[in-house]
Design an enzyme around this catalytic site. Structure first.
Site, PDB file in Angstrom:
ATOM      1  N   MET A  83       6.094 -15.090 -82.730  1.00  0.00           N
ATOM      2  CA  MET A  83       5.286 -15.777 -83.374  1.00  0.00           C
ATOM      3  C   MET A  83       6.243 -16.008 -84.948  1.00  0.00           C
ATOM      4  O   MET A  83       5.908 -17.144 -84.918  1.00  0.00           O
ATOM      5  CB  MET A  83       4.048 -15.186 -84.188  1.00  0.00           C
ATOM      6  CG  MET A  83       3.150 -14.020 -83.219  1.00  0.00           C
ATOM      7  SD  MET A  83       2.487 -15.599 -81.785  1.00  0.00           S
ATOM      8  CE  MET A  83       1.753 -17.253 -83.681  1.00  0.00           C
ATOM      9  N   GLU A  84       7.146 -15.319 -84.866  1.00  0.00           N
ATOM     10  CA  GLU A  84       8.387 -15.747 -86.136  1.00  0.00           C
ATOM     11  C   GLU A  84       9.168 -17.365 -84.988  1.00  0.00           C
ATOM     12  O   GLU A  84       9.415 -18.018 -85.956  1.00  0.00           O
ATOM     13  CB  GLU A  84       9.533 -14.601 -86.320  1.00  0.00           C
ATOM     14  CG  GLU A  84       8.797 -13.209 -86.928  1.00  0.00           C
ATOM     15  CD  GLU A  84       8.210 -12.693 -86.291  1.00  0.00           C
ATOM     16  OE1 GLU A  84       8.036 -12.655 -85.283  1.00  0.00           O
ATOM     17  OE2 GLU A  84       6.820 -11.818 -87.059  1.00  0.00           O
ATOM     18  N   CYS A 130      -0.066 -10.451 -87.502  1.00  0.00           N
ATOM     19  CA  CYS A 130       1.294  -9.929 -87.091  1.00  0.00           C
ATOM     20  C   CYS A 130       2.209  -8.715 -88.283  1.00  0.00           C
ATOM     21  O   CYS A 130       1.620  -9.063 -89.294  1.00  0.00           O
ATOM     22  CB  CYS A 130       2.874 -12.032 -87.536  1.00  0.00           C
ATOM     23  SG  CYS A 130       2.249 -12.616 -86.270  1.00  0.00           S
ATOM     24  N   HIS A 131       2.941  -8.281 -87.348  1.00  0.00           N
ATOM     25  CA  HIS A 131       3.224  -7.100 -87.974  1.00  0.00           C
ATOM     26  C   HIS A 131       5.092  -7.882 -88.792  1.00  0.00           C
ATOM     27  O   HIS A 131       5.709  -8.074 -88.672  1.00  0.00           O
ATOM     28  CB  HIS A 131       3.775  -5.514 -87.155  1.00  0.00           C
ATOM     29  CG  HIS A 131       2.970  -5.204 -86.139  1.00  0.00           C
ATOM     30  ND1 HIS A 131       2.162  -6.058 -85.632  1.00  0.00           N
ATOM     31  CD2 HIS A 131       2.265  -3.901 -86.687  1.00  0.00           C
ATOM     32  CE1 HIS A 131       1.745  -5.202 -84.921  1.00  0.00           C
ATOM     33  NE2 HIS A 131       1.392  -4.535 -85.663  1.00  0.00           N
ATOM     34  N   ASP A 186       6.989 -34.334 -93.857  1.00  0.00           N
ATOM     35  CA  ASP A 186       6.460 -34.097 -95.238  1.00  0.00           C
ATOM     36  C   ASP A 186       7.763 -35.056 -95.856  1.00  0.00           C
ATOM     37  O   ASP A 186       7.588 -36.372 -96.844  1.00  0.00           O
ATOM     38  CB  ASP A 186       6.595 -32.701 -95.505  1.00  0.00           C
ATOM     39  CG  ASP A 186       6.766 -33.318 -97.372  1.00  0.00           C
ATOM     40  OD1 ASP A 186       6.180 -33.670 -97.761  1.00  0.00           O
ATOM     41  OD2 ASP A 186       7.681 -32.217 -97.919  1.00  0.00           O
TER      42      ASP A 186
END
Lengths: 156, 156, 156, 156, 156, 156
Positions: free
Chosen positions: E113-114, E78-79, E128
């Site tokens: 993707m972010e 990824c950039h 969690d």
């Protein structure tokens, strides 16, 4: 001065060798304040310390918890440590908010810097969330309150 | 209060949308102090601010420079920015050291938090390098001195 | 010396101000070698450069790509940049492997350090994957081959 | 080849299991050189290795110390370790500077990669601070000098 | 298949060159679910989604916001991008919680993707915080809902 | 619900204190799937799961290995741990790829979140490498398969 008065000074930065120290249970507490103009503080209190960026209290606690874990990445000469517990207390007082960070670890060196970094970053997070209302904010009184588990204890 | 008084409060943290703001040249300056017991400060001054961990001044400058770049990783709601320049001034005064951090950027949002984070981490680095001499150290007066380039300027 | 011979020297580290430079297309290429004992290299070649830790070539490429992105976090005085492309070439030669890293960016400052960091970390990754066979490994000839897009070009 | 000659090769990268190894005191030393054109080196020496970006020596030491701590984040297959001490020696020689990094740890795996990464990044930092004077710089001879504490020692 | 069907395949990972693309306003939305055993979900709802580790909703929002900023550090190809805004919506439904992440950017490549990383990490944070009650938790349906601003839009 | 049903709920996030737990050998396995449109999956299989961005399998393994190490930096309430081994299995099935991540550690708290994070990021990496072919990709069934070494085991 507590200790180590006869240290050899050096031009050269180093991460000092703690390899021969014992692993002990370490704890440290540090605190600071962030001060607000009265008008801003009243508005925050009326809004239960919620802003357009969310809850000041919840967000700054998480910022402080995460920063304590990053201490050895932020401070050049700090040793990496496996923290066993971290806690932040955020307490509004009169025109200011008190931040206290408690850090625990089993290690060869103390967690003062982790506690100070956690408190400091929680305060910076509050600043970030309130700077739209005023830039007349100030973070003060960042200090160690307590440490236990090393060569010398402090506070109590 | 400077601006934005009618914000909608929210329970929910967010990184606010700055997409429609213009890219402008931004600059911010922030400063703080770290205070020492007189005896410790005199010893530091006699040793040209060198300790067993190296030069307080050089090391804390680098800590501050690197921390300013990490701001959006440390503060949950800060936007990532491409800083174009950062500068730290570390000035010993009487029983204290003044830290000032200047940050520049071409961006859609200001660099106040970067300047405050840089100053704060430089002070924490000094603390770390001096804590062997005393834990009666205190970081105070962390505040913005100046910002320019956004909706409203500050300081001057 | 190429340029900037009359710089003012300073005791003080800073991330120099590039705010007034133009954004241009930047490219840089850097390379290095890692040398192996003949016996180790033959074994690696017979195994298609696969080890018990996986493929040397695939793994080191990814290590180099990711390191180039981390450059401003690793090198204290480097500006954060938005890389637009990165490429690693890993070429086995006689008892050595050549690593070349190419980095591109639209920015106010060059990407030499990103290319050098990418090549260097890819070589370190190969070292890590081969150190079970021998510690007589050596990384050499890390240098810039080419840069374009700034005040002065280089190589070509 | 020192050891592990009969490893099973694999297409697949993994962080190998060291869970059954003993915790021992580990130490490693690695070094490299950065070479300068004679004219550049003389200018640096006349200026006490200060540049417009600050002190080469101080800044690269801190870069190396911090990079050693980041090793497991930079190298895909390295285990995270709690370093107990790190030291950088930066020594100007004739038209070159020698960098040596020493790393100590109590752990289940060695600190060779940490020492190599620390030396490598310190050299890259010097490159970054000198690249305004010349790009004819070269980093060479990065190698392990010494390791102790694991299955086999090296150097001495 | 939407696009790019005739790509040249390669053994070699690279961060593809986006240097010649235009900077446009990019937006992407991604979502997923985390499923709970009925008994656990009822207990969480009765407690307003507070646990011994704090508020599930507040904490996971911040985890997602911060992870979206770390995307190019987490995903090798990824950039790096300067996100201009990020938002997380956490919505309890029947025995599950829906997480949606919206990311905005002005850039040469999209922010899918972010958005996916932000949603995914917020869900992992909820996991969690609830794993003390049950490990029969499952994260499903992580997908892109919408993207706009690149060569081709999606969803809407 | 497995355990800890009588926990005290809190508005306040914290990294819970594990200081009094014993250090034991911990292991956890987590898995997920990424689903593809049939046409995309066939093309990937025909190309040995190589794309224009390199090998899906090799790259996602490394992404997962590195993410497992970053878990405590990504998830706000996770303790930092020194992982002793990590392994990723990437298995193509019919129109989907299965990802399993195994993590080992000697520590005071389990490695479930590390295994889940490793699997999740490996899947996101595959998504990133295939999104040029289609955005109709979906990551599902992320769950813990197995854990051993803490108060209660799971799976088997």
């Amino acid at each position: 001065m507590d200790e180590n008065q006869n240290v050899v000074i050096s031009q050269k930065s180093s991460m000092v060798d703690v390899g021969d120290k014992n692993i002990t249970k370490r704890i440290a507490k540090a605190s600071c304040y962030i001060h607000f103009p009265e008008q801003v503080f009243q508005m925050l209190r009326q809004n239960d310390f919620l802003t357009h960026k969310g809850s000041i209290i919840n967000t700054s606690i998480i910022a402080g918890l995460m920063a304590a874990k990053k201490t050895s990445d932020i401070l050049p000469l700090c040793h990496p440590l496996q923290l066993t517990g971290t806690n932040l207390d955020i307490t509004p007082e009169e025109n200011k908010i008190r931040i206290e960070c408690t850090v625990k670890c089993d290690g060869k060196t103390g967690v003062e810097m982790e506690a100070l970094t956690g408190a400091s970053v929680a305060a910076l997070c509050i600043y970030d969330m309130c700077k739209a209302f005023s830039h007349d904010l100030e973070i003060t009184d960042l200090k160690l309150n307590y440490k236990k588990g090393g060569k010398s204890d402090y506070g109590g």
